[in-house]
Design a protein around this motif. Structure first.
Motif, short mmCIF file in Angstrom:
data_model
loop_
_atom_site.label_atom_id
_atom_site.label_comp_id
_atom_site.label_asym_id
_atom_site.label_seq_id
_atom_site.Cartn_x
_atom_site.Cartn_y
_atom_site.Cartn_z
N PRO A 115 -0.89 -47.32 19.12
CA PRO A 115 -1.91 -46.71 18.83
C PRO A 115 -2.86 -46.61 20.58
O PRO A 115 -1.76 -46.27 21.53
CB PRO A 115 -2.15 -48.03 18.99
N SER A 116 -3.17 -45.83 21.11
CA SER A 116 -3.87 -44.82 21.98
C SER A 116 -5.27 -45.72 22.92
O SER A 116 -5.25 -45.51 23.62
CB SER A 116 -4.09 -43.79 22.21
N GLN A 117 -5.53 -46.91 21.88
CA GLN A 117 -6.33 -47.60 23.07
C GLN A 117 -6.22 -48.97 22.36
O GLN A 117 -5.89 -49.62 21.69
CB GLN A 117 -8.40 -46.92 22.35
N ILE A 118 -7.07 -50.11 23.29
CA ILE A 118 -6.54 -51.71 22.10
C ILE A 118 -7.69 -51.64 21.37
O ILE A 118 -7.62 -52.85 20.37
CB ILE A 118 -6.69 -52.31 23.36
N VAL A 119 -9.11 -51.42 21.53
CA VAL A 119 -9.91 -51.29 20.15
C VAL A 119 -10.09 -50.53 19.65
O VAL A 119 -10.71 -49.25 19.84
CB VAL A 119 -11.37 -52.29 21.01
N SER A 120 -9.89 -50.75 18.14
CA SER A 120 -9.83 -50.06 17.36
C SER A 120 -11.28 -49.68 17.14
O SER A 120 -11.97 -50.46 16.37
CB SER A 120 -9.30 -49.68 15.96
N GLU A 121 -11.68 -47.91 16.78
CA GLU A 121 -13.31 -47.69 16.63
C GLU A 121 -13.56 -47.52 15.07
O GLU A 121 -14.15 -47.62 14.72
CB GLU A 121 -13.78 -46.15 17.38
N ARG A 122 -12.32 -47.20 14.38
CA ARG A 122 -11.95 -46.82 13.34
C ARG A 122 -11.68 -47.54 11.96
O ARG A 122 -12.33 -47.31 10.90
CB ARG A 122 -11.29 -45.60 13.25
N TYR A 123 -11.07 -49.37 12.83
CA TYR A 123 -10.85 -49.76 12.02
C TYR A 123 -11.40 -50.84 12.60
O TYR A 123 -10.88 -51.75 13.61
CB TYR A 123 -9.32 -49.92 11.55
#
Length: 158
Positions: A115-123
């Motif tokens: 993953p490229s970020q801690i908080v998924s914006e898509r899911y």
């Protein structure tokens, strides 16, 4: 807490080994840094690489983490725990995760499949902690997992 042990009558039970695990992680880090320094010192006889001050991400700001075993039993229902994501080991393989991990999803690095970020914006509700460089270099450091956890908790409070 220490290493998860078992579930007993709705309680999550943990071993009292948190301090030993943190100390072992720190010792492993120190050994690797020492090996790198020793190797670097063989490369150029004119320049030596003395011991540096400890890296901030390996400093333990809360000393009780190294003495207090932490929570040994937790009532899952009382704590409101309804889901647990189980993770172990050092190798990262998220192929089992049923989300888009192709070029159409910028939340995953196509080379590493991490993953490229801690908080998924898509899911919504999908979070990643403990992966190298997802948040900062501290993200993969067990002594400072609280930085990633704080980002997740701040997001959940919104």
């Amino acid at each position: 807490t220490g290493r998860f042990q078992e579930v007993k009558q709705g309680h999550l039970m943990f071993k009292p080994d948190r301090a030993e695990s943190l100390k072992a992680a720190k010792a492993g880090h120190d050994k690797i840094v020492g090996m790198i320094r020793d190797f670097a010192n063989t490369l150029d006889a004119e320049e030596q690489f003395p011991s540096e001050k400890p890296e901030a991400e390996w400093e333990v700001s809360n000393q009780s983490l190294l003495t207090d075993p932490g929570v040994l039993s937790l009532d899952a229902e009382e704590a409101g725990i309804t889901n647990i994501l189980w993770a172990c080991g050092w190798a990262s393989d998220l192929k089992w995760l049923q989300v888009d991990q192709t070029e159409t999803n910028s939340e995953f690095d196509l080379r590493t499949h991490l993953p490229s970020q801690i908080v998924s914006e898509r899911y919504p509700g999908l979070f990643f902690a403990g992966f190298p460089w997802v948040g900062t270099i501290q993200s993969m450091n067990i002594l400072n997992m609280d930085a990633d956890a704080k980002i997740i908790m701040d997001h959940l409070r919104k």
